[in-house]
Design an enzyme around this catalytic site. Structure first.
Site, mmCIF file in Angstrom:
data_model
loop_
_atom_site.group_PDB
_atom_site.id
_atom_site.type_symbol
_atom_site.label_atom_id
_atom_site.label_comp_id
_atom_site.label_asym_id
_atom_site.label_seq_id
_atom_site.Cartn_x
_atom_site.Cartn_y
_atom_site.Cartn_z
ATOM 1 N N PRO A 2 102.015 50.774 50.179
ATOM 2 C CA PRO A 2 102.284 50.698 51.214
ATOM 3 C C PRO A 2 102.434 52.353 51.649
ATOM 4 O O PRO A 2 104.089 52.634 50.030
ATOM 5 C CB PRO A 2 103.391 50.178 50.965
ATOM 6 N N GLU A 3 102.185 52.886 51.931
ATOM 7 C CA GLU A 3 103.173 53.922 52.548
ATOM 8 C C GLU A 3 103.718 53.744 53.693
ATOM 9 O O GLU A 3 103.578 52.318 54.430
ATOM 10 C CB GLU A 3 101.803 55.324 53.171
ATOM 11 N N HIS A 95 102.695 36.332 40.982
ATOM 12 C CA HIS A 95 103.408 37.171 41.671
ATOM 13 C C HIS A 95 103.887 37.064 43.541
ATOM 14 O O HIS A 95 104.497 38.006 44.051
ATOM 15 C CB HIS A 95 102.539 38.534 42.530
ATOM 16 N N ARG A 114 103.123 44.111 40.994
ATOM 17 C CA ARG A 114 104.132 45.370 39.607
ATOM 18 C C ARG A 114 105.744 45.402 39.961
ATOM 19 O O ARG A 114 106.264 45.696 39.125
ATOM 20 C CB ARG A 114 103.968 47.441 40.362
#
Length: 275
Positions: A2-3, A95, A114
């Site tokens: 994600p930008e 996740h 993460r």
DNA sequence: AGAGGTACCTGGCAGC
DNA sequence: TGCTGCCAGGTACCTC
């Protein structure tokens, strides 16, 4: 992933499934994200989502009594699942940290290997939340100009790349697009922010806007299945001029693209086209 | 005040 | 095949 363009694409992808829908239940499987998912997130249950917006890389879903603030960090994604996660047929993936069961038998799943992202809850107006209150202007707003960058950068010794990646200066310029915008503007990423001219900042502001706009547009091409997939790393890769192209020829002058670490982040530039 | 480094966490990949 | 080390799209916070 994600930008800002991907966050914007995500927002557009989830909006039809969330807006004016009721949150029937929230399941937190892993609360230990960048910030602990607060227990009172459950206050959002049985509330209708009245507004969805983006601020920088934060996605805000507002109800009548408070707002859910989401950040995707480095590896986060939101996907719409069908059937609802309570259904035994629903496949829980590793996740999958937080699930929102929505009216209309869809669910939204927050997935983040993460765990650098987070999901928060606030009863205050979201823009007053400590994480959002001090953020700089949106890069695509009229408020964000070369003159603004020039004024903010005077006497600053920090590298111009770090300067434009500072969310208190301007939100949403991540590591990829910082390198790309600086290349397009012909500015060396390691140059002190305070030594960049007003004219160069004028160009830089324009290029930040145009590179982000183009990426959002190309994100739009994968919009249809974006929330059903893990995202499309590399779908804009053909349009990158410098990022990840170390050792390859500059598309403008043919010289070799260089890589350097600036502010602990990998940085790419052409030493001939950027000064 | 400003600059620079650290921390959070998992997975993928190159190299041995 | 397995281990090790390094790298990854973010960003708040700590120290100097």
């Amino acid at each position: 992933m994600p930008e800002l363009p991907e966050v914007e694409t995500t927002l557009r992808g989830i909006t039809p499934y969330l807006l004016n829908k009721k949150i029937k239940a929230i399941t937190v499987r892993q609360p230990q994200l960048r910030w602990l998912v607060p227990d009172d997130i459950h206050a959002a249950e049985n509330q209708k989502i009245l507004r969805l917006e983006r601020r920088g890389k934060y996605i805000i879903a507002s109800t009548g009594i408070g707002s859910i603030i989401m950040h995707l960090g480095m590896s986060g994604s939101l996907r719409i699942a069908d059937p609802k996660f309570a259904d035994p047929k629903y496949e829980i993936r590793k996740h999958d940290h937080v699930m929102f069961e929505l009216s209309g038998s869809k669910s939204m799943i927050y997935h983040d290997p993460r765990r650098f992202g987070s999901i928060l809850w606030t009863r205050e107006p979201a823009e007053q939340h400590p994480l959002l209150a001090a953020l700089g202007p949106e890069p695509l707003s009229d408020e964000f100009t070369g003159n603004y960058l020039f004024q903010q950068s005077r006497k600053k010794k920090v590298a111009v790349k770090n300067f434009i990646m500072n969310s208190h200066v301007v939100v949403g310029v991540g590591n990829i697009y910082a390198s790309e915008a600086l290349f397009r503007a012909g500015i060396r990423p390691g140059k002190a922010a305070g030594r960049v001219t007003a004219a160069a900042y004028g160009l830089l502001a324009t290029e930040i806007k145009s590179v982000l706009t183009a990426a959002i547009k190309s994100g739009g091409t994968t919009l249809r299945d974006f929330v059903n997939s893990e995202g499309e790393p590399g779908y804009f890769q053909q349009t990158l001029n410098v990022y990840g192209r170390e050792g390859e020829p500059c598309r403008q002058c043919g010289r070799i693209i260089k890589q350097r670490t600036i502010g602990q982040r990998s940085t790419f530039f052409c030493s001939h086209c950027q000064s």
